[in-house]
Design a protein around this motif. Structure first.
Motif, PDB file in Angstrom:
ATOM      1  N   CYS A  42      31.029  -9.560  18.725  1.00  0.00           N
ATOM      2  CA  CYS A  42      29.282  -9.540  18.691  1.00  0.00           C
ATOM      3  C   CYS A  42      29.422  -8.257  20.087  1.00  0.00           C
ATOM      4  O   CYS A  42      28.957  -7.006  19.787  1.00  0.00           O
ATOM      5  N   GLU A  43      29.965  -8.152  21.245  1.00  0.00           N
ATOM      6  CA  GLU A  43      29.794  -7.830  21.693  1.00  0.00           C
ATOM      7  C   GLU A  43      28.482  -7.370  22.413  1.00  0.00           C
ATOM      8  O   GLU A  43      27.589  -6.969  23.014  1.00  0.00           O
ATOM      9  N   THR A  44      28.049  -8.423  22.263  1.00  0.00           N
ATOM     10  CA  THR A  44      26.699  -9.050  22.336  1.00  0.00           C
ATOM     11  C   THR A  44      26.118 -10.820  23.463  1.00  0.00           C
ATOM     12  O   THR A  44      25.771 -10.857  23.535  1.00  0.00           O
ATOM     13  N   SER A  45      27.429 -11.478  23.533  1.00  0.00           N
ATOM     14  CA  SER A  45      27.395 -12.324  23.950  1.00  0.00           C
ATOM     15  C   SER A  45      27.074 -13.753  22.888  1.00  0.00           C
ATOM     16  O   SER A  45      27.525 -14.853  23.383  1.00  0.00           O
ATOM     17  N   HIS A  46      27.406 -13.572  21.831  1.00  0.00           N
ATOM     18  CA  HIS A  46      27.165 -14.535  20.873  1.00  0.00           C
ATOM     19  C   HIS A  46      28.022 -14.699  20.308  1.00  0.00           C
ATOM     20  O   HIS A  46      28.200 -16.304  20.016  1.00  0.00           O
ATOM     21  N   CYS A  47      29.141 -14.800  20.112  1.00  0.00           N
ATOM     22  CA  CYS A  47      30.561 -14.802  19.565  1.00  0.00           C
ATOM     23  C   CYS A  47      31.091 -15.691  20.867  1.00  0.00           C
ATOM     24  O   CYS A  47      31.739 -16.476  19.974  1.00  0.00           O
ATOM     25  N   GLY A  48      31.259 -15.642  21.873  1.00  0.00           N
ATOM     26  CA  GLY A  48      32.657 -16.218  22.999  1.00  0.00           C
ATOM     27  C   GLY A  48      34.283 -16.411  22.699  1.00  0.00           C
ATOM     28  O   GLY A  48      34.594 -15.765  22.836  1.00  0.00           O
ATOM     29  N   ALA A  49      34.337 -14.807  21.636  1.00  0.00           N
ATOM     30  CA  ALA A  49      35.858 -14.250  21.380  1.00  0.00           C
ATOM     31  C   ALA A  49      35.987 -13.880  21.925  1.00  0.00           C
ATOM     32  O   ALA A  49      37.506 -13.922  22.352  1.00  0.00           O
ATOM     33  N   CYS A  50      35.675 -12.723  23.263  1.00  0.00           N
ATOM     34  CA  CYS A  50      35.685 -12.507  24.735  1.00  0.00           C
ATOM     35  C   CYS A  50      35.935 -13.835  25.605  1.00  0.00           C
ATOM     36  O   CYS A  50      36.046 -13.402  26.943  1.00  0.00           O
ATOM     37  N   THR A  51      35.711 -14.614  25.647  1.00  0.00           N
ATOM     38  CA  THR A  51      35.186 -15.707  26.984  1.00  0.00           C
ATOM     39  C   THR A  51      37.174 -15.975  27.624  1.00  0.00           C
ATOM     40  O   THR A  51      37.899 -15.812  27.320  1.00  0.00           O
ATOM     41  N   VAL A  52      36.846 -15.462  29.217  1.00  0.00           N
ATOM     42  CA  VAL A  52      37.507 -15.532  29.846  1.00  0.00           C
ATOM     43  C   VAL A  52      37.548 -16.348  30.861  1.00  0.00           C
ATOM     44  O   VAL A  52      36.529 -16.752  30.846  1.00  0.00           O
ATOM     45  N   ASP A  53      38.319 -17.508  31.732  1.00  0.00           N
ATOM     46  CA  ASP A  53      38.493 -17.828  32.677  1.00  0.00           C
ATOM     47  C   ASP A  53      37.591 -17.222  34.355  1.00  0.00           C
ATOM     48  O   ASP A  53      38.635 -16.331  33.971  1.00  0.00           O
ATOM     49  N   MET A  54      36.920 -16.586  34.773  1.00  0.00           N
ATOM     50  CA  MET A  54      36.277 -16.355  35.878  1.00  0.00           C
ATOM     51  C   MET A  54      36.247 -16.900  37.663  1.00  0.00           C
ATOM     52  O   MET A  54      34.677 -17.833  37.368  1.00  0.00           O
ATOM     53  N   ASP A  55      36.866 -16.880  38.249  1.00  0.00           N
ATOM     54  CA  ASP A  55      36.661 -17.915  39.613  1.00  0.00           C
ATOM     55  C   ASP A  55      36.570 -19.373  39.049  1.00  0.00           C
ATOM     56  O   ASP A  55      35.128 -20.113  39.885  1.00  0.00           O
ATOM     57  N   GLY A  56      36.701 -19.951  37.734  1.00  0.00           N
ATOM     58  CA  GLY A  56      36.748 -21.031  37.503  1.00  0.00           C
ATOM     59  C   GLY A  56      35.532 -21.224  37.042  1.00  0.00           C
ATOM     60  O   GLY A  56      34.871 -22.642  37.139  1.00  0.00           O
ATOM     61  N   LYS A  57      34.704 -20.450  35.872  1.00  0.00           N
ATOM     62  CA  LYS A  57      33.682 -20.607  34.690  1.00  0.00           C
ATOM     63  C   LYS A  57      34.243 -20.142  33.756  1.00  0.00           C
ATOM     64  O   LYS A  57      35.001 -18.464  33.791  1.00  0.00           O
ATOM     65  N   SER A  58      33.816 -19.612  32.456  1.00  0.00           N
ATOM     66  CA  SER A  58      34.048 -19.374  32.087  1.00  0.00           C
ATOM     67  C   SER A  58      33.005 -18.507  31.676  1.00  0.00           C
ATOM     68  O   SER A  58      31.519 -18.620  31.950  1.00  0.00           O
ATOM     69  N   VAL A  59      33.311 -17.508  31.142  1.00  0.00           N
ATOM     70  CA  VAL A  59      32.316 -16.383  30.864  1.00  0.00           C
ATOM     71  C   VAL A  59      32.910 -15.401  30.184  1.00  0.00           C
ATOM     72  O   VAL A  59      33.429 -14.986  29.369  1.00  0.00           O
ATOM     73  N   LYS A  60      31.573 -14.652  29.477  1.00  0.00           N
ATOM     74  CA  LYS A  60      32.371 -13.835  28.476  1.00  0.00           C
ATOM     75  C   LYS A  60      32.345 -12.212  28.526  1.00  0.00           C
ATOM     76  O   LYS A  60      31.223 -11.947  29.197  1.00  0.00           O
ATOM     77  N   SER A  61      33.521 -12.316  28.451  1.00  0.00           N
ATOM     78  CA  SER A  61      33.740 -10.680  29.166  1.00  0.00           C
ATOM     79  C   SER A  61      33.046  -9.184  29.137  1.00  0.00           C
ATOM     80  O   SER A  61      33.114  -8.186  29.811  1.00  0.00           O
ATOM     81  N   CYS A  62      32.054  -9.602  27.501  1.00  0.00           N
ATOM     82  CA  CYS A  62      31.373  -8.723  26.855  1.00  0.00           C
ATOM     83  C   CYS A  62      30.349  -8.339  27.918  1.00  0.00           C
ATOM     84  O   CYS A  62      29.560  -7.494  27.730  1.00  0.00           O
ATOM     85  N   THR A  63      30.715  -9.452  28.562  1.00  0.00           N
ATOM     86  CA  THR A  63      28.897  -9.245  29.893  1.00  0.00           C
ATOM     87  C   THR A  63      29.404  -9.434  31.033  1.00  0.00           C
ATOM     88  O   THR A  63      28.340  -9.549  31.811  1.00  0.00           O
ATOM     89  N   VAL A  64      30.553  -8.872  31.243  1.00  0.00           N
ATOM     90  CA  VAL A  64      30.783  -8.661  32.760  1.00  0.00           C
ATOM     91  C   VAL A  64      31.613  -6.741  32.762  1.00  0.00           C
ATOM     92  O   VAL A  64      32.350  -6.867  32.300  1.00  0.00           O
TER      93      VAL A  64
END
Length: 164
Positions: A42-64
Motif C-alpha cells: 500500500c505504501e501507506t503503512s497499512h498492509c505490512g507487506a514491507c515489514t522488516v526487523d530493524m534493531d530488534g523492532k518490526s518496522v514497515k519499510s515503506c515508512t522509513v
C-alpha cells in the motif's frame, strides 16, 4: 538532488550504497540491493507487506527513509533462513500449516511473527492475533497463519529446551 551514502547490516552482511535522502527503505532494498522478500503493498503503512526487523523492532519499510537505516541492523524474510539456506522454523511452519495462499503478505507476516516470538516466546492465540494486527492478508482468513505462528512457538521452545 544530491545522493547520500548509507551503510547498514542487512541479514548479517554489511551493505552500502548511494540514495537520495527521500528514498524509502523498501525501495532501496528492492531496487538498489535486489532484496525482493519485502513486498511493496500500500505504501501507506497499512498492509505490512514491507515489514522488516530493524534493531530488534518490526518496522514497515515503506515508512522509513533509507537514511534512518544508516548504521542499523536490518533483517528481512531472507535473513530468517537457516545457515544452509533451508527454511527457518517459522518459514517451515507457514509451509506446513498452509499459512499462505497467494503469498503476497507472507514475507511481512513471517518477519513480524519472528519479532512477535522474540518478544513473547509462548503467546496465546489472542496474543498472536493482536501481534499480527498490523499485517493484512486478503486471502487466508488468518486461521492458518495463527496456527503456523503457534506451531512455530512450540517448535522454537522445544528446540530451546533441548539445547539447555
Amino acid at each position: 538532488m544530491s545522493k547520500m551514502h548509507v551503510k547498514f547490516t542487512l541479514n548479517g552482511q554489511d551493505v552500502e550504497g548511494l540514495a537520495e535522502p527521500r528514498t524509502l527503505l523498501i525501495h532501496f532494498l528492492r531496487e538498489t540491493l535486489n532484496v525482493t522478500g519485502p513486498h511493496i503493498g500500500c505504501e501507506t503503512s497499512h498492509c505490512g507487506a514491507c515489514t522488516v526487523d530493524m534493531d530488534g523492532k518490526s518496522v514497515k519499510s515503506c515508512t522509513v527513509f533509507v537514511g534512518q537505516a544508516d548504521g542499523r541492523q536490518i533483517t528481512t524474510v531472507e535473513g530468517l533462513t537457516n545457515a544452509d539456506g533451508s527454511l527457518g522454523v517459522i518459514q517451515e511452519m507457514f509451509r506446513e500449516h498452509h499459512g499462505l495462499q497467494c503469498g503476497f503478505c507472507t514475507p511481512g507476516m513471517i518477519t513480524r511473527a519472528h519479532r512477535l516470538l522474540q518478544e513473547n516466546p509462548n503467546p496465546t492465540e489472542e496474543e498472536v492475533r493482536f501481534g499480527i494486527a498490523g499485517n493484512l492478508c486478503r486471502c487466508t482468513g488468518y486461521q492458518n497463519i495463527v496456527k503456523a505462528i503457534l506451531a512455530s512457538a512450540e517448535q522454537l521452545n522445544a528446540m530451546k529446551e533441548a539445547a539447555e
